[in-house]
Enzyme design. Structure first.
Site, mmCIF file in Angstrom:
data_model
loop_
_atom_site.group_PDB
_atom_site.id
_atom_site.type_symbol
_atom_site.label_atom_id
_atom_site.label_comp_id
_atom_site.label_asym_id
_atom_site.label_seq_id
_atom_site.Cartn_x
_atom_site.Cartn_y
_atom_site.Cartn_z
ATOM 1 N N HIS A 165 8.155 -2.155 -4.595
ATOM 2 C CA HIS A 165 6.870 -1.972 -5.280
ATOM 3 C C HIS A 165 6.515 -0.495 -5.432
ATOM 4 C CE1 HIS A 165 5.060 -5.766 -6.257
ATOM 5 N NE2 HIS A 165 4.947 -6.224 -5.021
ATOM 6 N N ASN B 170 0.826 -1.207 0.000
ATOM 7 C CA ASN B 170 0.000 0.000 0.000
ATOM 8 C C ASN B 170 0.864 1.261 0.000
ATOM 9 O OD1 ASN B 170 -2.246 -1.822 0.703
ATOM 10 N ND2 ASN B 170 -1.215 -1.876 2.686
ATOM 11 N N GLU C 97 4.764 -8.068 -10.041
ATOM 12 C CA GLU C 97 5.295 -9.083 -9.125
ATOM 13 C C GLU C 97 6.585 -9.729 -9.633
ATOM 14 O OE1 GLU C 97 4.519 -9.017 -6.267
ATOM 15 O OE2 GLU C 97 2.508 -8.152 -6.228
ATOM 16 N N HIS D 170 11.128 -6.139 -0.932
ATOM 17 C CA HIS D 170 10.107 -6.386 -1.960
ATOM 18 C C HIS D 170 8.997 -5.332 -1.906
ATOM 19 C CE1 HIS D 170 7.597 -9.098 -4.547
ATOM 20 N NE2 HIS D 170 6.617 -8.492 -3.897
ATOM 21 N N GLU D 171 8.424 -5.156 -0.741
ATOM 22 C CA GLU D 171 7.309 -4.206 -0.628
ATOM 23 C C GLU D 171 7.776 -2.783 -0.903
ATOM 24 O OE1 GLU D 171 4.671 -5.748 -0.714
ATOM 25 O OE2 GLU D 171 5.375 -7.662 0.079
HETATM 26 N N1 TRP Z 1 1.056 -7.647 -3.559
HETATM 27 C C1 TRP Z 1 1.486 -8.336 -2.381
HETATM 28 C C2 TRP Z 1 2.963 -8.629 -2.523
HETATM 29 O O1 TRP Z 1 3.424 -8.983 -3.527
HETATM 30 C C3 TRP Z 1 0.843 -9.654 -2.112
HETATM 31 C C4 TRP Z 1 -0.616 -9.756 -2.008
HETATM 32 C C5 TRP Z 1 -1.506 -9.925 -2.976
HETATM 33 C C6 TRP Z 1 -1.373 -9.852 -0.845
HETATM 34 N N2 TRP Z 1 -2.742 -10.135 -2.514
HETATM 35 C C7 TRP Z 1 -2.689 -10.108 -1.206
HETATM 36 C C8 TRP Z 1 -1.054 -9.764 0.471
HETATM 37 C C9 TRP Z 1 -3.672 -10.305 -0.265
HETATM 38 C C10 TRP Z 1 -2.048 -9.946 1.408
HETATM 39 C C11 TRP Z 1 -3.354 -10.235 1.046
HETATM 40 O O2 TRP Z 1 3.711 -8.489 -1.598
HETATM 41 ZN ZN ZN Z 2 4.735 -8.226 -4.536
#
Ligand code: TRP
Ligand code: ZN
Length: 870
Positions: A303, A267, A322, A299-300
């Site tokens: 993003h 987020n 991803e 990673h986060e």
């Molecule tokens: N986008 C997040 C990541 O790659 C992962 C993710 C996708 C996620 N859907 C989710 C995390 C639902 C928690 C719940 O790190």
């Molecule tokens: Zn991710």
């Protein structure tokens, strides 16, 4: 949640942009656990003719207002998950008021309560559980969020972006207003409210901007966030250096929560983490935990550019963010901890999770063409193979051109919702390369087979030495024919005295190609696919002598490791066959050669400890299952135990010497060198325990008692459980009593329990589900027990009376009533079904039939149907 009608899939080819654009949105939350009131006010512009279809799920609608006029019920259409507005002007203000019940939200998607705090999870389609909205990634808008709640219970009120206002709403209530200037899709929205301890630090960016960093954790846990904070600062620096990416908001926040469906979520400006991937200290976290925290924090954070500044046009493009972001975090970890070791670990993970998927009933392209539930597509293929594809691109273009391409991509697509085609186009623009064939990596499912043959023409001494590379991808569900992909193959010839040439690169773009080189005067072995230069299954005939030569002489560390793995896979394959036909495996020359080569590695001064530990780790059960046909999983397990024991016996004295030599009374440090030392030392202990060496029990008991860190403590615990006997119950109880106040450690206790041998069979596992600390609605706990059992307890899970499969299915179906996305993920364990013997295949098919008949969620239905044959 339940589905009665056959669900219709979403298709990539039906993509159509929305008819309206939400220029800005103002959200007003009045937080209350049972009834939260949400008011949204959107400025909307028409971009095409047609209706406005907003998504919504499990929402109580209060009112809809267009340009200050409250709509009567006949002025809009409300279906189970849509709010449809017709005859709208070209520009208008839309206001929606609704309520939701966070306390009843067990799906952990949308707004929910965890440990008394409010938090959200909106990717992929959770925002529609908060309010009616265009819940799709190509609908980007500027968000302003007001949160109001009681002061005492919710001292912190957080959302994305920068806080622009805060204050008291009454004597007991307060509020905060957050503004995020960067347009974003709803899946990146986040809100958190509650009581926390905080850890604060800061980072100065490459252009000199001062960014406060805050991590929010459970009261008392701030010290356990220090490692994550350190990893965050290193990530921010690394992204500036490696990709030229600077942070953009005025502050950056991370929140840890206990109830979370996956690892973490990116987020904008407010990452939310599963506490298991954030909290760590020497006493409660293993080196593996530290390593994972470092990579997930990175990673986060990464993003922020690959995912947030540039997002996905639709969910079919998920790998755009991803795959690229996993690649980036792998490169970061390689820089932090050593490239060879990192590559080995990444390939182990790829083979352990992605290869089974790519070669089973759930196989799908890195960019799928259709789905029922997008939650089911957060797969190893999208993430790990997606990252491999980016790596192939880099290997193919070279580091310099790759960087030019990525710079171009950030210029071309910043602020947009993009596609794989556009991503590759930027690389074409920057480098002048034609990447049309490269696109096949995204469109074709299945792991390519690379067959390599050599023709040395020994009879005609003047003739050349020829190497032929051939590729073929087997058919996958719904995709019969496959075309050749772009395969960069790194290779080198190795003699008993080391390499005879420099590493070479052959790019195979056709089905088959041959390279010729001068005849070699010495005997050589081809080291091929060095650094695992493409994600393929290598088929090459090699003698034991060839493998041993590579184990001893290959200058490429990855392939040196791989030669040992390949030899072990062959030994294990043969042993499995013997065991299946009722014979006991016998020590032969190949085994002896293998053990001797491991000894050379163990005692060499040339390699680091982590690398040695990896060499001394046998291929996984999954690895062997993948290379076999219709095998008995218990026979594979016996073979693994037999080989561990043989290695342990053969190397006993060296293992013991190393174990003692690696002892250290220096204070705990989580860095790569210290972790490597512990990894090798504990590997030695595990092998000694497999060999049932008389000293093993003494060493393990002593280590368990005196360990000052969780890595050593839990390694000793696992060795003790493997040694068996009376001591097991005693030590498991002791561990539980020591750690019952620490949920993350109790998760470990459940997983060790789920994987160990139980004389009482499945009833012992079932009893654990009745344990006072078992929590059916906490995903971490369920994954520890049920997931740990299915992945790690070969003996009980695959028991021939079907009791293991039955128990597992019951648990999945139970989870499905609360949390479909976690349930569906668990059920995926059955994907290996077709690799098993006929009896077990039939047992699994029965379980799948049961699941389908139970009218499960869409999530579970999609997975079950794909795995069900006929
Ligand atoms: N986008 C997040 C990541 O790659 C992962 C993710 C996708 C996620 N859907 C989710 C995390 C639902 C928690 C719940 O790190
Ligand atoms: Zn991710």
């Amino acid at each position: 949640m339940r589905t009665d009608t056959a669900p219709t899939p979403t298709l990539l080819k039906n993509y159509k942009p929305p008819n309206f654009k939400i220029d800005s949105v103002y959200l007003d939350f009045d937080l209350s656990q049972k009834k939260t009131r949400v008011k949204s006010k959107m400025q909307i512009t028409r971009v095409a003719a047609g209706d406005l279809e907003l998504d919504g799920e499990e929402i109580n609608l209060v009112s809809v207002t267009v340009n200050d006029k409250v709509l009567s019920r006949s002025n809009y259409r409300l279906t189970q998950n849509k709010l449809i507005l017709t005859k709208l002007p070209d520009q208008f203000t839309l206001e929606i008021e609704n309520t939701v019940d966070p306390s009843a939200n067990s799906t952990l998607m949308g707004l929910y309560v965890s440990g008394g705090r409010f938090c959200t999870q909106c990717e992929a389609e959770g925002f529609r559980r908060i309010t009616y909205y265009l819940d799709r990634p190509d609908a980007m808008s500027v968000f302003t969020v007001r949160i109001e709640a009681p002061k005492k219970s919710y001292p912190y009120l957080l959302a994305n972006g920068n806080m622009i206002e805060s204050g008291d709403a009454s004597s007991t209530r307060h509020y905060a207003v957050w503004h995020d200037p960067f347009p974003k899709p709803a899946y990146l929205f986040a809100l958190v409210a509650g009581e926390f301890d905080i850890l604060e630090d800061s980072f100065t960016t490459m252009s000199g901007r001062h960014i406060p960093l805050t991590i929010y954790v459970d009261p008392g846990d701030a010290g356990r966030a220090e490692y994550a904070m350190d990893a965050l600062k290193r990530s921010m620096k690394w992204d500036e250096e490696a990709f030229g990416r600077e942070y953009d908001l005025d502050r950056f926040m991370i929140v840890a929560v206990r109830d979370f469906n996956f690892g973490a979520m990116e987020n904008k400006g407010l990452n939310i983490f599963n506490s298991s991937l954030l909290l760590a200290d020497a006493k409660t976290a293993t080196d593996m935990n530290f390593e994972r925290i470092e990579s997930v924090v990175a990673h986060e954070y990464f993003h922020n550019w690959t995912g947030n500044r540039i997002t996905c046009r639709d969910w079919f493009q998920l790998c755009l963010k991803e795959g690229f972001t996993v690649f980036r975090d792998q490169e970061f970890s390689a820089d932090q901890r050593g490239a060879a070791v990192q590559r080995i670990k990444d390939v182990r993970a790829l083979r352990g999770r992605q290869f089974p998927e790519d070669n089973g009933p759930l196989a799908h392209p890195v960019r799928p063409k259709e789905y029922l539930k997008i939650d089911n597509f957060y797969t190893a293929t999208i993430y790990e193979k997606g990252a491999e594809v980016i790596r192939v691109l880099k290997t193919y273009l070279g580091a310099e051109k790759f960087r030019q391409g990525s710079d171009q991509y950030f210029i071309d697509r910043d602020g947009t919702a993009s596609t794989i085609e556009e991503f590759l186009e930027s690389f074409e623009t920057a480098t002048g390369e034609d990447l049309s064939q490269f696109m096949r990596w995204y469109e074709q499912a299945g792991t390519p087979r690379l067959t390599v043959t050599e023709d040395r023409s020994l009879t005609t001494p003047t003739a050349a030495h020829k190497i032929t590379f051939a590729q073929k991808t087997p058919p996958t569900p719904g995709q019969a024919g496959k075309a050749p992909v772009v395969l960069p193959i790194k290779w080198q010839l190795i003699s008993d005295d080391g390499p005879v040439n420099e590493p070479q690169m052959t790019v195979l773009t056709t089905a088959e190609d041959t390279v010729s080189l001068p005849r070699q005067t010495v005997e050589t072995t081809l080291s091929v696919l060095q650094d695992f230069s493409a994600p393929v299954i290598l088929e090459i005939e090699r003698s034991t002598q060839d493998q041993l030569r590579l184990m001893g002489q290959d200058p490429n560390a990855f392939n040196r490791w791989e030669a040992g793995q390949a030899l072990a896979r062959r030994l294990l394959g043969n042993m499995t066959k013997s065991i299946t036909t009722g014979r006991t495996p016998k020590a032969d020359r190949a085994l002896l050669g293998y053990c001797n080569a491991l000894r050379s590695t163990l005692t060499s001064t040339e390699f680091d400890n982590q690398f040695k530990a990896l060499c001394l780790t046998l291929p996984s059960h999954t690895d062997i299952l993948q290379s076999a046909k219709q095998s008995d999983p218990l026979a594979i397990e016996h073979a693994l135990n037999w080989l561990s024991r043989a290695v342990g016996e053969h190397l006993q004295s060296d293992l013991l010497t190393t174990y003692h030599a690696l002892e250290s009374d220096a204070p705990f440090r989580p860095d790569a060198d210290s972790a490597g030392r512990r990894a090798l030392r504990n590997r030695c202990l595990a092998l000694l325990a497999s060999a049932k060496s008389p000293v093993a029990a003494t060493l393990a008991t002593e280590q368990y008692k005196t360990a000052d860190n969780m890595t050593d403590e839990i390694s000793a615990l696992v060795s003790l459980t493997r040694l068996g006997g009376q001591r097991v119950k005693h030590v498991m109880d002791d561990f539980y009593n020591r750690w019952k106040a620490k949920p993350l450690v109790i998760d470990k206790w459940f997983s060790v329990q789920s994987m160990r041998h139980h004389a009482g069979g499945i009833d012992a596992i079932r009893a654990l589900t009745e344990h006072a600390d078992y929590a059916r609605n906490n995903p971490n706990r369920v994954r520890s027990l049920v997931g740990g059992f299915a992945h790690g307890n070969v003996e009980l899970f695959h028991k021939l009376d079907g009791s293991g499969y039955r128990f597992f299915t019951e648990q999945v179906m139970d989870m499905d009533t609360r949390n479909p996305s976690v349930a569906a993920r668990l059920l995926g364990v059955f994907e290996v079904g077709r690799k098993l013997d006929k009896t077990r295949q039939a047992l699994i098919q029965d379980e799948l039939a049961k699941v389908i008949a139970s009218k499960p969620s869409k999530n579970v239905l999609e997975i079950a149907q794909k795995m069900k044959t006929g």
